[in-house]
Design a protein around this motif. Structure first.
Motif, mmCIF file in Angstrom:
data_model
loop_
_atom_site.group_PDB
_atom_site.id
_atom_site.type_symbol
_atom_site.label_atom_id
_atom_site.label_comp_id
_atom_site.label_asym_id
_atom_site.label_seq_id
_atom_site.Cartn_x
_atom_site.Cartn_y
_atom_site.Cartn_z
ATOM 1 N N GLU A 140 0.525 -1.409 0.002
ATOM 2 C CA GLU A 140 -0.053 0.000 -0.119
ATOM 3 C C GLU A 140 1.096 1.195 -0.155
ATOM 4 O O GLU A 140 0.283 2.262 -0.538
ATOM 5 N N PHE A 141 1.831 0.870 0.145
ATOM 6 C CA PHE A 141 2.969 1.696 0.357
ATOM 7 C C PHE A 141 4.052 2.922 -0.706
ATOM 8 O O PHE A 141 4.467 3.644 -1.422
ATOM 9 N N ASN A 142 3.643 1.719 -2.181
ATOM 10 C CA ASN A 142 4.388 1.887 -3.179
ATOM 11 C C ASN A 142 6.081 2.704 -2.742
ATOM 12 O O ASN A 142 6.461 3.434 -3.781
ATOM 13 N N ARG A 143 5.979 1.498 -2.331
ATOM 14 C CA ARG A 143 8.090 1.319 -2.274
ATOM 15 C C ARG A 143 8.534 3.156 -1.288
ATOM 16 O O ARG A 143 9.335 3.502 -0.742
ATOM 17 N N GLU A 144 6.874 3.671 -1.022
ATOM 18 C CA GLU A 144 7.727 4.709 -0.159
ATOM 19 C C GLU A 144 7.750 4.684 1.390
ATOM 20 O O GLU A 144 6.675 4.956 2.361
ATOM 21 N N VAL A 145 8.317 3.291 1.803
ATOM 22 C CA VAL A 145 8.708 2.711 2.824
ATOM 23 C C VAL A 145 9.842 2.674 3.741
ATOM 24 O O VAL A 145 11.015 2.166 2.073
ATOM 25 N N LYS A 146 10.173 2.661 4.745
ATOM 26 C CA LYS A 146 11.955 2.068 5.089
ATOM 27 C C LYS A 146 11.351 0.897 5.946
ATOM 28 O O LYS A 146 10.065 1.013 6.396
ATOM 29 N N PHE A 147 12.315 0.199 5.423
ATOM 30 C CA PHE A 147 12.599 -0.944 6.192
ATOM 31 C C PHE A 147 13.543 -1.147 7.388
ATOM 32 O O PHE A 147 14.612 -1.273 7.015
ATOM 33 N N VAL A 148 13.089 -1.430 8.700
ATOM 34 C CA VAL A 148 13.920 -1.253 9.549
ATOM 35 C C VAL A 148 13.850 -2.802 10.555
ATOM 36 O O VAL A 148 12.714 -3.464 10.403
ATOM 37 N N VAL A 149 14.947 -3.653 10.467
ATOM 38 C CA VAL A 149 14.879 -4.975 10.294
ATOM 39 C C VAL A 149 15.752 -5.105 11.322
ATOM 40 O O VAL A 149 17.185 -4.641 11.639
ATOM 41 N N THR A 150 15.768 -6.199 12.291
ATOM 42 C CA THR A 150 16.342 -6.709 13.147
ATOM 43 C C THR A 150 16.466 -8.433 13.469
ATOM 44 O O THR A 150 16.431 -8.837 12.036
ATOM 45 N N ASP A 151 17.918 -9.052 13.669
ATOM 46 C CA ASP A 151 17.792 -10.421 13.874
ATOM 47 C C ASP A 151 18.108 -10.289 12.467
ATOM 48 O O ASP A 151 18.194 -11.663 11.691
ATOM 49 N N ASN A 152 19.373 -9.621 11.461
ATOM 50 C CA ASN A 152 19.358 -9.933 10.385
ATOM 51 C C ASN A 152 20.686 -10.193 9.819
ATOM 52 O O ASN A 152 21.301 -10.091 10.330
ATOM 53 N N PRO A 153 21.023 -11.088 9.291
ATOM 54 C CA PRO A 153 22.303 -11.799 8.694
ATOM 55 C C PRO A 153 22.484 -11.235 7.751
ATOM 56 O O PRO A 153 21.957 -11.488 6.740
ATOM 57 N N SER A 154 23.800 -10.357 7.060
ATOM 58 C CA SER A 154 24.029 -9.754 6.042
ATOM 59 C C SER A 154 23.369 -10.840 4.709
ATOM 60 O O SER A 154 23.526 -10.351 3.419
ATOM 61 N N SER A 155 23.433 -12.124 5.107
ATOM 62 C CA SER A 155 23.169 -12.830 3.820
ATOM 63 C C SER A 155 21.986 -12.964 3.741
ATOM 64 O O SER A 155 21.557 -13.209 2.314
ATOM 65 N N TRP A 156 20.906 -12.657 4.497
ATOM 66 C CA TRP A 156 19.954 -13.089 4.370
ATOM 67 C C TRP A 156 18.975 -11.687 3.047
ATOM 68 O O TRP A 156 18.588 -12.805 2.306
ATOM 69 N N THR A 157 19.580 -10.600 3.617
ATOM 70 C CA THR A 157 19.362 -9.589 2.671
ATOM 71 C C THR A 157 19.974 -9.200 1.242
ATOM 72 O O THR A 157 19.114 -9.086 0.531
ATOM 73 N N ARG A 158 20.923 -9.876 1.255
ATOM 74 C CA ARG A 158 21.644 -10.446 -0.366
ATOM 75 C C ARG A 158 20.952 -11.466 -1.010
ATOM 76 O O ARG A 158 20.664 -10.575 -2.204
ATOM 77 N N LYS A 159 19.726 -12.631 -0.229
ATOM 78 C CA LYS A 159 19.658 -12.974 -0.776
ATOM 79 C C LYS A 159 18.081 -12.509 -1.256
ATOM 80 O O LYS A 159 17.838 -13.181 -3.065
ATOM 81 N N PHE A 160 17.240 -11.915 -1.214
ATOM 82 C CA PHE A 160 15.937 -11.324 -1.078
ATOM 83 C C PHE A 160 16.185 -9.336 -1.738
ATOM 84 O O PHE A 160 15.548 -8.682 -1.883
ATOM 85 N N GLN A 161 17.669 -9.246 -1.758
ATOM 86 C CA GLN A 161 17.149 -7.866 -2.188
ATOM 87 C C GLN A 161 16.201 -7.501 -3.375
ATOM 88 O O GLN A 161 16.206 -6.026 -3.028
ATOM 89 N N GLU A 162 16.749 -8.143 -4.729
ATOM 90 C CA GLU A 162 15.260 -7.909 -5.472
ATOM 91 C C GLU A 162 13.898 -7.658 -5.221
ATOM 92 O O GLU A 162 13.641 -6.531 -5.443
ATOM 93 N N LEU A 163 13.907 -8.805 -4.514
ATOM 94 C CA LEU A 163 12.268 -8.007 -3.382
ATOM 95 C C LEU A 163 12.705 -7.216 -3.062
ATOM 96 O O LEU A 163 11.142 -6.038 -2.930
ATOM 97 N N LEU A 164 12.997 -6.915 -1.979
ATOM 98 C CA LEU A 164 13.122 -5.780 -1.151
ATOM 99 C C LEU A 164 13.213 -4.590 -1.736
ATOM 100 O O LEU A 164 12.376 -3.093 -0.954
ATOM 101 N N HIS A 165 13.607 -4.491 -2.883
ATOM 102 C CA HIS A 165 14.291 -3.253 -3.881
ATOM 103 C C HIS A 165 12.670 -3.266 -4.153
ATOM 104 O O HIS A 165 12.218 -1.401 -4.602
ATOM 105 N N LYS A 166 12.057 -3.744 -4.318
ATOM 106 C CA LYS A 166 10.670 -3.330 -5.506
ATOM 107 C C LYS A 166 9.572 -3.363 -4.383
ATOM 108 O O LYS A 166 8.580 -2.590 -5.417
ATOM 109 N N LEU A 167 10.136 -3.556 -3.222
ATOM 110 C CA LEU A 167 8.252 -2.579 -2.309
ATOM 111 C C LEU A 167 9.609 -1.857 -1.420
ATOM 112 O O LEU A 167 8.690 -1.217 -0.586
ATOM 113 N N SER A 168 10.734 -1.159 -1.425
ATOM 114 C CA SER A 168 11.468 -0.162 -0.406
ATOM 115 C C SER A 168 12.532 0.543 -1.471
ATOM 116 O O SER A 168 13.216 -0.048 -1.867
ATOM 117 N N ARG A 169 11.944 1.068 -2.040
ATOM 118 C CA ARG A 169 13.058 2.178 -2.795
ATOM 119 C C ARG A 169 14.399 2.616 -1.711
ATOM 120 O O ARG A 169 14.961 3.491 -2.759
#
Length: 384
Positions: free
Chosen positions: A124-153
């Motif tokens: 609903e935010f049309n990418r105008e939202v920031k993700f605040v992530v906890t318990d985050n190994p860097s490998s997780w965000t690297r794996k899903f970076q394309e999807l995360l980028h499509k949901l937040s700019r």
């Protein structure tokens, strides 16, 4: 439902604790998140100095998972009371706070517990939202970076690794999830279209053999090396080739760009129950998903994790339930053992006992005659 004074215009806090699998809190007003403290401050002259806790991961009924999830403390601070921390970074867009702890290192749970709920919460935010992530190994965000980028700019805020005080006009803590379903939201077809767009996948629909008799349909056989592995892979491949398929055999890896393109190039996907089957989300519509179900009375798990979700994605679904003779458990236990006679009695001893036997120490040797019947059915489905 937990509600703090919804009639106050400036500041609101609404928490939903009614669901079995998740809880969420939505805040508006002067919201400040202190890095590396797991604390969210909400400034208001209307509330007392109240506080509540929340674990922002969508599997709250699973004690083992939630032990790996950081607890956030939400504190309301009165105007004349405790002094608020000063903002060091001020944001003019909302934030969503969520954890990638729990079981999110497993591909199935990454999608079911985080990615799909995050998609549902953030669209609903049309990418105008920031993700605040906890318990985050860097490998997780690297794996899903394309999807995360499509949901937040915006760049992800890894809140555990910094000391900034982030100030937001509104914050959602936690992700919503349906109580009785996995890999599911109201429109799974919309979600799979989103995936195809995120990874620039070419195929939106599987081959129709009625209209295309010159091209062989492609089957992806998902192999496993440690457990629930095919013991007669060569014979399985030969059976698929004899049935008229172009065959690819591979074990799923963490590079989702490659995995998505490979899966999307196929018309049928087959594998033993496990996290690798989650990649069916990349199949084109009208593809056939064949789940090989091991021993252990896994009907509910098999259907809930992959059966019903695959149908919601617009896939055709088939099950191949193995017999005792197709399981390597027959070499480990006598035929009258409760492993075969009463799997539920072992389940009642706890998930750890059940998992050790049926998921961690079972491989399969498929009956080729039965397999060919299933493959023939898959071909029929590709004609419709």
């Amino acid at each position: 439902m937990y509600l703090l004074d919804p009639e106050v215009e400036k500041t609101t806090l609404i928490c939903d604790t009614s669901k079995r699998k998740c809880e969420t809190c939505e805040m508006r007003g002067d919201i400040r998140i202190k890095g590396n403290s797991s604390t969210i401050f909400m400034f208001s002259s209307h509330f007392g100095n109240a506080s509540r806790t929340i674990k922002p991961y969508a599997r709250k009924d699973d004690e083992s998972a939630m032990k790996r999830v950081t607890t956030f403390n939400i504190k309301s601070i009165q105007e004349e009371g405790e002094t608020m921390l000063k903002c060091t970074k001020t944001h003019n867009v909302p934030a969503i706070v969520f954890s990638v702890g729990g079981y999110a290192g497993n591909n199935f749970h990454a999608f079911s517990d985080v990615i799909i709920p995050l998609y549902a919460t953030s669209r609903e935010f049309n990418r105008e939202v920031k993700f605040v992530v906890t318990d985050n190994p860097s490998s997780w965000t690297r794996k899903f970076q394309e999807l995360l980028h499509k949901l937040s700019r915006y760049e992800i805020i890894d809140i555990d690794r910094e000391n900034e005080v982030h100030c937001f006009p509104s914050v959602v803590v936690g992700l919503g999830k349906e109580d009785t379903k996995e890999l599911h939201i109201e429109s799974m077809k919309d979600f799979t279209r989103f995936l195809r767009s995120s990874y620039s996948l070419d195929r939106f629909i599987a081959i129709n053999l009625t209209n295309n008799l010159s091209k062989k349909p492609r089957i992806l056989i998902v192999s496993r090396s440690k457990t629930r592995a095919f013991m007669n892979t060569k014979e399985v491949v030969n059976a698929a080739q004899d049935s008229g398929f172009e065959v690819i055999v591979t074990e799923m890896n963490t590079n989702l760009t490659r995995v998505s393109r490979l899966v999307n190039s196929c018309d049928v996907m087959m594998g033993v129950h496990g996290a690798g089957l989650t990649n069916m989300v990349f199949l084109p519509e009208n593809s056939v998903m064949i789940q090989v179900v091991p021993l252990g009375k896994m009907d509910w798990i098999a259907n809930t994790y992959f059966g019903e979700p695959s149908k919601a994605m617009g896939l055709k679904y088939l099950e191949y339930k193995i017999s005792e003779g197709e399981s390597t458990l027959i070499d480990q236990y006598p035929s009258n053992h409760q492993v075969f006679v009463d799997p539920f009695s072992l389940q009642r001893k706890g998930w750890g006992v059940y998992k050790t036997i049926y998921l961690d120490n079972q491989n399969v040797t498929l009956n080729i005659t039965r397999l060919k019947e299933t493959l023939s059915r898959a071909l029929e489905l590709l004609h419709s």
